[in-house]
Design an enzyme around this catalytic site. Structure first.
Site, PDB file in Angstrom:
ATOM      1  N   CYS A  84       0.821  -1.226   0.000  1.00 48.34           N
ATOM      2  CA  CYS A  84       0.000   0.000   0.000  1.00 48.34           C
ATOM      3  C   CYS A  84       0.847   1.265   0.000  1.00 48.34           C
ATOM      4  O   CYS A  84       0.394   2.320  -0.425  1.00 48.34           O
ATOM      5  CB  CYS A  84      -0.944   0.005   1.198  1.00 48.34           C
ATOM      6  SG  CYS A  84      -2.074  -1.379   1.150  1.00 48.34           S
ATOM      7  N   HIS A 142      -3.690   7.170   1.014  1.00 46.09           N
ATOM      8  CA  HIS A 142      -3.934   5.837   0.458  1.00 46.09           C
ATOM      9  C   HIS A 142      -5.339   5.423   0.875  1.00 46.09           C
ATOM     10  O   HIS A 142      -5.735   5.579   2.033  1.00 46.09           O
ATOM     11  CB  HIS A 142      -2.891   4.863   0.988  1.00 46.09           C
ATOM     12  CG  HIS A 142      -3.307   3.440   0.857  1.00 46.09           C
ATOM     13  ND1 HIS A 142      -3.686   2.894  -0.352  1.00 46.09           N
ATOM     14  CD2 HIS A 142      -3.447   2.446   1.786  1.00 46.09           C
ATOM     15  CE1 HIS A 142      -4.029   1.627  -0.160  1.00 46.09           C
ATOM     16  NE2 HIS A 142      -3.895   1.330   1.122  1.00 46.09           N
ATOM     17  N   ASN A 202      -9.966  -0.648  -2.170  1.00 47.03           N
ATOM     18  CA  ASN A 202      -8.546  -0.421  -1.898  1.00 47.03           C
ATOM     19  C   ASN A 202      -7.743  -1.021  -3.051  1.00 47.03           C
ATOM     20  O   ASN A 202      -7.730  -2.238  -3.229  1.00 47.03           O
ATOM     21  CB  ASN A 202      -8.195  -1.093  -0.561  1.00 47.03           C
ATOM     22  CG  ASN A 202      -6.732  -0.952  -0.183  1.00 47.03           C
ATOM     23  OD1 ASN A 202      -5.892  -0.573  -1.002  1.00 47.03           O
ATOM     24  ND2 ASN A 202      -6.421  -1.266   1.059  1.00 47.03           N
TER      25      ASN A 202
END
Ligand code: UT7
Length: 335
Positions: free
Chosen positions: A114, A262, A292
Site C-alpha cells: 500500500c 492511500h 482499496n
C-alpha cells in the site's frame, strides 16, 4: 541539486463494476456491513484475458506521458510498484518498457504494497534530485481480484480490494520552490505477517509444498489481514508521517490544501481528517468507487483530484500511505 515535480498523471480501471450486492451473491456479506465498516460501494474487477497488472499500468502510463507533454522516448527510467505482478519474475517494470516500446532504460520494481507508490515516488525523486535522470515514469498497478478468496472464509479481505492502475511522470522542476519538497519512508517488519500473502514463497511455504499437499482447503496463497490490528497501527502511522513531513518543511496542518491518503478505509481517512482539522474538500477520497487498490490507490485518487480541478498551482498537496510490511510514508508537494 534539482527538484522533481509531477508533470503528468493518468489512471485506468477496468470496466467491470462489482457492487457490494454482487459480492453478497457469492459470499455471506452485505452492502450495509461493507459500507459501514469501509465506505466501499463498488470496485472494479478485471475480466480474465482483458487486462493484467502490466496492461493496466501501461494504459495509465500512456495518459500520464501524453499529459506531461513528452514523448515515450524522453522517459529515462521506469519505477513500477505492485504486490500483484504478472509474473513471479521478471517484474512488471521491464514489461512496461517492452509494451510501451521505450528504449532500453532502467526499470525498477518496488514491493512496498500500500505504500508502494509513495516509495516509488521517493526513489524517482532522488534520481531527479541528483541530476541522473530528467523524466521518470512511476506506476502503481494492482490486479487483486483473481488472487482473493471469494468465499465467506475470505470475506474480511476480499470485499475490500479492487483492481486498477495509476501513473505519474516525474520531471526535473524549473524552480527550486516547486515540486516534491520531501519524502518520508518507514518500515516495521516486526508486523510483517499481520497483512501478508505467505505462499508461494521461498520462506514458509514452497511451491513444491503446495503441489505435494494438493489440499483444496489450502488458504496459504490468499492474503491474510489482522484487520483491527492493521487499522489501529494505520491511524497512528498515517498521522505521524504526515506531521513528520509538515515539520520538515516548517508547515502546519492548516497549510495543507489537499491530502490524498492511500484509500485503505474511509474510516481511516475520516479519522485523519478530523485529527488534522481538515474540511471535507481538503481530503480526497474515492474508495467508495474503487475499493482499496493498494499501490494504485494514490495515483488513481491524485489523478481524479487533478482532473476535477482540486489540485492547483501553488497548492500544498500531501500524499500519505500505510500498509503491509508494515510500511508507511508521506510525500509533501508544492504543486
Ligand atoms: O491498505 C492496507 C491497510 N489496510 C487497512 O488499513 C485495513 C484496516 N482494517 C480495516 O479496515 C477493518 O479492520 C476491516 C474493514 C478489514 C474489518 O472491519 P472490522 O470492523 O475490524 O471488522 P472485524 O474484522 O472485527 O469483523 C467484525 C465482524 C466479524 O464477525 P463476528 O466475529 O463479530 O461475528 C466478522 O466475521 O464482521 C464479520 N465480517 C463480515 N461480515 C460481513 C468480516 N468481514 C465481513 C464481511 N461481511 N465482508
Amino acid at each position: 541539486m534539482y527538484n522533481s515535480k509531477i508533470t503528468g498523471l493518468g489512471y485506468y480501471v477496468p470496466d467491470n463494476v462489482v457492487t457490494n450486492d454482487d459480492l453478497s451473491k457469492i459470499m455471506d456479506t452485505n452492502d450495509a456491513w461493507i459500507q459501514e465498516r469501509t465506505g466501499i460501494k463498488e470496485r472494479r474487477h478485471v475480466v480474465k484475458g482483458e487486462d493484467t497488472t502490466t496492461s493496466m499500468g501501461v494504459k495509465a502510463a500512456k495518459i500520464a506521458i501524453e499529459r506531461a507533454g513528452i514523448d515515450k522516448d524522453d522517459i529515462d527510467f521506469i519505477v513500477f510498484a505492485t504486490l500483484s505482478p504478472d509474473y513471479y519474475f521478471p517484474g512488471p517494470g521491464v514489461l512496461v518498457q517492452r509494451d510501451l516500446g521505450i528504449k532500453t532504460v532502467g526499470a525498477l520494481d518496488v514491493r512496498n504494497q500500500c505504500s508502494g507508490f509513495v516509495y516509488a515516488i521517493s526513489v524517482a525523486d532522488q534520481y531527479i534530485k541528483t541530476g541522473m535522470y530528467k523524466n521518470i515514469l512511476v506506476i502503481g498497478s494492482e490486479l487483486h481480484s483473481h488472487g482473493l478468496d471469494m468465499t465467506t472464509r475470505g470475506r474480511g479481505v476480499s470485499v475490500i480490494f479492487g483492481d486498477g492502475a495509476g501513473a505519474a511522470v516525474l520531471s526535473r522542476a524549473e524552480n527550486e520552490h516547486e515540486g516534491i519538497l520531501s519524502t518520508h519512508l518507514h518500515s516495521e517488519g516486526q508486523h510483517a505477517e499481520e497483512l501478508s500473502l505467505i505462499a508461494p514463497g521461498m520462506g514458509k511455504r514452497w511451491v513444491s509444498d503446495i503441489i505435494a499437499d494438493n489440499d483444496p482447503n489450502d488458504e496459504s496463497y490468499f492474503p491474510y489481514m489482522n484487520g483491527q490490528f492493521v487499522f489501529k497501527n494505520a491511524v497512528v502511522r498515517f498521522s505521524e508521517v504526515i506531521m513528520e513531513g509538515l515539520k520538515k518543511n516548517n508547515l502546519k496542518p492548516t497549510d495543507i490544501d489537499l491530502l490524498v491518503p492511500h484509500q485503505a478505509n474511509l474510516r481511516i481517512s475520516q479519522f485523519i481528517q478530523s485529527k488534522f482539522g481538515l474540511k471535507d474538500d481538503q481530503v480526497f477520497n474515492n474508495i467508495m468507487s474503487y475499493g482499496n487498490t493498494t499501490a494504485a490507490s494514490i495515483p488513481i485518487a491524485l489523478t481524479e483530484a487533478w482532473e476535477s480541478g482540486k489540485v492547483k498551482t501553488g497548492d500544498l498537496v500531501v500524499l500519505a500511505a500505510f500498509g503491509s510490511g508494515f510500511t508507511w510514508g508521506s510525500v509533501i508537494i508544492r504543486w
